[in-house]
Design an enzyme around this catalytic site. Structure first.
Site, PDB file in Angstrom:
ATOM      1  N   PRO A   1       0.771  -1.261   0.074  1.00 14.84           N
ATOM      2  CA  PRO A   1      -0.122   0.184   0.182  1.00 14.84           C
ATOM      3  C   PRO A   1       0.889   1.309   0.112  1.00 14.84           C
ATOM      4  CG  PRO A   1       0.018  -0.836   2.024  1.00 14.84           C
ATOM      5  CD  PRO A   1       0.983  -1.890   1.386  1.00 14.84           C
ATOM      6  N   GLU A   2       0.474   2.391  -0.330  1.00 14.94           N
ATOM      7  CA  GLU A   2       1.080   3.746  -0.205  1.00 14.94           C
ATOM      8  C   GLU A   2       1.520   3.977   1.039  1.00 14.94           C
ATOM      9  OE1 GLU A   2       1.873   6.408  -2.251  1.00 14.94           O
ATOM     10  OE2 GLU A   2       1.959   4.520  -3.188  1.00 14.94           O
ATOM     11  N   HIS A   3       0.839   3.703   2.274  1.00 19.26           N
ATOM     12  CA  HIS A   3       1.353   3.613   3.519  1.00 19.26           C
ATOM     13  C   HIS A   3       0.564   2.913   4.661  1.00 19.26           C
ATOM     14  CE1 HIS A   3      -1.768   6.805   3.497  1.00 19.26           C
ATOM     15  NE2 HIS A   3      -2.026   6.523   4.896  1.00 19.26           N
TER      16      HIS A   3
END
Length: 160
Positions: free
Chosen positions: A54-56
């Protein structure tokens, strides 16, 4: 942030290239830091249903040991960023440990299975939803960096 996964690769590059005098007294600490951060970055990938990062994420020391990574709603998408693949390449070149190639293979397989379309490799809307929903976009860094570093990870060292 997945972008932070470039840091262990930068540390590895420093360990590979800085003069011995600049490294004196720091090698063991920097190596341990790079190894730990790399493992955390790989965990971002392999802890999701799709195997895509995921992005973060939110890391929690208090979470049960089987679930140390939580993916917030606003971070569930994956742009197929290159930072972890780049770090795996530099860590393999630094150490020669096959662990980094094994992790790279897991990243590659996840990309092949969960982001490939007939025409490209698409960003994914939710890394914990399988089958994945594609976002109908592919950033230039996917081919220019993500796949480049995965290729270099498995290529003979004489390639460069």
């Amino acid at each position: 942030e997945h972008l932070g996964c470039v840091v262990p690769g930068l540390i590895a590059l420093a360990l590979l290239t800085l003069p011995e005098d600049d490294l004196q007294g720091h090698q063991a600490d920097w190596m341990a830091l790079a190894e730990g951060l790399t493992a955390s970055c790989v965990e971002m990938w392999i802890s999701t249903e799709s195997g895509l990062a995921p992005e973060h994420v939110h890391h929690s020391a208090e979470a049960a040991s089987h679930d140390p990574v939580q993916v917030p709603e606003d971070g569930r998408h994956s742009l197929l960023r290159p930072e972890t693949a780049e770090t795996l390449y530099y860590m393999f070149r630094l150490t020669g440990k096959d662990t980094y190639r094994h992790w790279g293979e897991r990243l590659f397989r996840a990309l092949q299975v969960h982001s490939r379309t007939p025409a490209a490799f698409s960003s994914v809307v939710d890394v914990d939803r399988v089958p994945t929903v594609k976002a109908d976009s592919m950033h230039s860094f996917v081919l220019a960096e993500t796949f480049k570093y995965l290729y270099l990870l498995f290529a003979p060292s004489s390639t460069l």
